[in-house]
Write an enzyme that holds these catalytic residues in place. Structure first.
Site, PDB file in Angstrom:
ATOM      1  N   PHE A   1      33.914 -52.121  39.315  1.00 47.59           N
ATOM      2  CA  PHE A   1      32.837 -52.763  38.569  1.00 47.59           C
ATOM      3  C   PHE A   1      33.281 -52.900  37.123  1.00 47.59           C
ATOM      4  O   PHE A   1      33.670 -51.920  36.488  1.00 47.59           O
ATOM      5  CB  PHE A   1      31.538 -51.954  38.636  1.00 47.59           C
ATOM      6  CG  PHE A   1      30.422 -52.620  37.870  1.00 47.59           C
ATOM      7  CD1 PHE A   1      29.757 -53.708  38.416  1.00 47.59           C
ATOM      8  CD2 PHE A   1      30.069 -52.182  36.608  1.00 47.59           C
ATOM      9  CE1 PHE A   1      28.747 -54.350  37.707  1.00 47.59           C
ATOM     10  CE2 PHE A   1      29.057 -52.827  35.888  1.00 47.59           C
ATOM     11  CZ  PHE A   1      28.392 -53.901  36.444  1.00 47.59           C
TER      12      PHE A   1
ATOM     13  N   ASP B   1      39.549 -49.309  32.703  1.00 50.00           N
ATOM     14  CA  ASP B   1      38.154 -49.511  32.347  1.00 50.00           C
ATOM     15  C   ASP B   1      37.505 -48.134  32.325  1.00 50.00           C
ATOM     16  O   ASP B   1      37.186 -47.563  33.353  1.00 50.00           O
ATOM     17  CB  ASP B   1      37.474 -50.441  33.367  1.00 50.00           C
ATOM     18  CG  ASP B   1      36.000 -50.676  33.027  1.00 50.00           C
ATOM     19  OD1 ASP B   1      35.459 -49.931  32.183  1.00 50.00           O
ATOM     20  OD2 ASP B   1      35.400 -51.591  33.611  1.00 50.00           O
TER      21      ASP B   1
ATOM     22  N   LYS C   1      29.466 -47.808  26.777  1.00 51.34           N
ATOM     23  CA  LYS C   1      28.432 -46.855  27.179  1.00 51.34           C
ATOM     24  C   LYS C   1      28.341 -45.645  26.244  1.00 51.34           C
ATOM     25  O   LYS C   1      27.779 -45.759  25.173  1.00 51.34           O
ATOM     26  CB  LYS C   1      28.629 -46.446  28.649  1.00 51.34           C
ATOM     27  CG  LYS C   1      28.365 -47.622  29.608  1.00 51.34           C
ATOM     28  CD  LYS C   1      28.053 -47.207  31.028  1.00 51.34           C
ATOM     29  CE  LYS C   1      27.471 -48.364  31.813  1.00 51.34           C
ATOM     30  NZ  LYS C   1      28.363 -49.032  32.728  1.00 51.34           N
TER      31      LYS C   1
HETATM   32  C1  LIG Z   1      28.704 -50.491  32.845  1.00 57.34           C
HETATM   33  C2  LIG Z   1      30.112 -50.842  33.077  1.00 57.34           C
HETATM   34  C3  LIG Z   1      30.664 -52.033  32.574  1.00 57.34           C
HETATM   35  C4  LIG Z   1      29.833 -53.066  31.871  1.00 57.34           C
HETATM   36  O1  LIG Z   1      29.283 -52.599  30.698  1.00 57.34           O
HETATM   37  P1  LIG Z   1      28.066 -53.406  30.032  1.00 57.34           P
HETATM   38  O2  LIG Z   1      27.824 -52.672  28.758  1.00 57.34           O
HETATM   39  O3  LIG Z   1      26.924 -53.350  30.985  1.00 57.34           O
HETATM   40  O4  LIG Z   1      28.539 -54.795  29.829  1.00 57.34           O
HETATM   41  C5  LIG Z   1      32.010 -52.255  32.760  1.00 57.34           C
HETATM   42  N1  LIG Z   1      32.776 -51.378  33.419  1.00 57.34           N
HETATM   43  C6  LIG Z   1      32.286 -50.229  33.908  1.00 57.34           C
HETATM   44  C7  LIG Z   1      33.203 -49.260  34.602  1.00 57.34           C
HETATM   45  C8  LIG Z   1      30.934 -49.925  33.779  1.00 57.34           C
HETATM   46  O5  LIG Z   1      30.450 -48.807  34.300  1.00 57.34           O
END
Ligand SMILES: *Cc1c(COP(=O)(O)O)cnc(C)c1O
Length: 400
Positions: free
Chosen positions: A132, A217, A247
């Site tokens: 994701f 990520d 986050k």
């Molecule tokens: C939440 C998340 C995103 C996206 O972040 P947003 O601030 O919602 O755009 C990307 N990668 C990972 C692993 C995430 O958990």
């Protein structure tokens, strides 16, 4: 709950409304208290209403809110330096407002790096099932989840999706067209699956052999969530070339960062990328306060201690409810339980008992409590989970 409001109906929030937060608890107008074990999906790592974060916002809000990147932004260079000092490989930072934007910046940096070297056909980005990376057009195409792609036009070229853990497929698809491999060291949304250490190291080696870049990520698994500032720091010999964070690094203020090796970010010259808000003075002020709290060795020692306690409690729950709990997932305080009963139903039941949980793919009940929780909070949550699992015993088995 009637829908009739003017918001997009992309979310289905429950009826309860929170108006205030303090530490690991959220409160309704009526004063009902809920234990928050999801923390804005791994965002409020420092808990709600942390005094240092409040002060940072208060002080900065009286000085300067926004400038745009046309001008030097107070705190920007210093915060970038803090991140680069904490990560031996890192040399340059681009601040964003969100995780998806940080991933977009990472992918653009990788492609542009090869392009500038004359490797103009090297644009493919490889990801794995369960990934994701956000909800922009670029990041849904990177993630490759068919549920998130449906109806949003033709799949973008240049993305290859492989089965999680399929080394042979990776070997087969790495070529002189591979710009980068993009992975979460611990998959969040996909079901809290950590990449085994040897896979992260193997990936690094394979990318080096093929001249491809490694992008992590760490939007969800970073910011101290696993007991190190970033999850990949648990593994020697698995440094990335580029990393996306967001986050937890803003503690609740919209802040993301794309962090890269200096020689790789060198391709991102004026005109190649931009963001109006990215790294604005407010975000930088909170970012500093959050960084200082997260980068404290005491905080990470605390996360490791309390997450060990959670793990023990989870093991006990699994032994007690073998008909409900299938598997313990995750790392540090990014944790979950894969259930044999519908995770969403258990999560709804927990809400009626004033415990806030999340869910993830693969029928996993996801938890990302504030990093500041102590054993009392854990016991409180386990007490509710025990009741919920007792009641879930009568539910039909859930087929994932
Ligand atoms: C939440 C998340 C995103 C996206 O972040 P947003 O601030 O919602 O755009 C990307 N990668 C990972 C692993 C995430 O958990």
């Amino acid at each position: 709950m009637p829908q009739g409001d003017h918001l997009y109906d992309c979310y289905k929030p429950p009826a309860v409304e929170f108006v205030r937060g303090e530490g690991a608890y959220l409160y309704t107008e009526e004063g009902d208290r809920y234990l928050d074990f999801i923390a804005g999906i791994a965002v409020n790592g420092l808990g709600h209403g942390h005094p240092d974060l409040i002060n940072a916002v208060k002080e900065q809000s009286e000085k300067l809110w926004h400038l745009s990147n046309m001008f030097k932004i107070p705190g920007g260079r210093e915060l970038a330096k803090k991140y680069c000092d904490a990560l031996p490989w890192a040399g340059k930072v681009f601040f964003t407002n969100s995780g998806a934007e940080a991933v977009e910046c990472a992918m653009k940096t990788a492609r542009r790096y090869h392009y500038d070297k004359g490797d103009t056909e090297r644009y493919e980005i490889i990801t794995f099932t369960g990934a994701f990376h956000g909800r922009t057009l670029g990041t849904i195409n990177a993630g490759g989840n068919p549920k998130y792609l449906k109806g949003f036009g033709p799949g973008l070229p240049g993305f290859i999706h492989l089965e999680f853990g399929d080394h042979d497929a990776l070997k087969e698809h790495m070529s002189d067209k591979t710009a980068a491999v993009l992975v979460e060291p611990v998959q969040g949304e996909g079901g809290l699956r950590p990449m085994p250490d040897q896979c992260l190291r193997g990936l690094r080696e394979m990318c080096d052999e093929h001249g491809a870049l490694v992008i992590y990520d760490e939007v969800q698994c970073g910011a101290g969530r696993t007991g190190k500032l970033f999850a990949h720091q648990w593994v020697d010999g698995a440094e990335p070339d580029i990393m996306a964070a967001a986050k937890g690094i803003g503690g609740g203020f919209p802040l993301g960062a794309c962090i890269a090796k200096e020689e790789i970010a060198a391709c991102m010259v004026p005109g190649t990328h931009g963001s109006t808000y990215g790294g604005n003075p407010m975000a930088m002020a909170v970012g500093h306060a959050a960084f200082d709290l997260l980068n404290d060795p005491g905080m990470m020692a605390h996360v490791n201690k309390v997450s060990n306690f959670v793990k023990q409690q989870f093991e006990a729950l699994k032994d007690e409810f073998p008909d409900v709990v299938d598997e313990i997932r995750g790392k540090g305080l990014l944790i979950g339980l894969r259930l044999k009963k519908e995770a969403l139903a258990v999560r709804k039941n927990a809400l009626t008992k004033k415990l806030l949980l999340g869910s993830a793919g693969d029928n996993v009940m996801r938890m990302a409590p504030p990093l500041i929780i102590d054993e009392t909070h854990v016991r409180e949550a386990i007490g509710v989970l025990r009741e919920c699992f007792e009641e879930a015993r009568s539910l039909p088995d859930f087929e994932v």
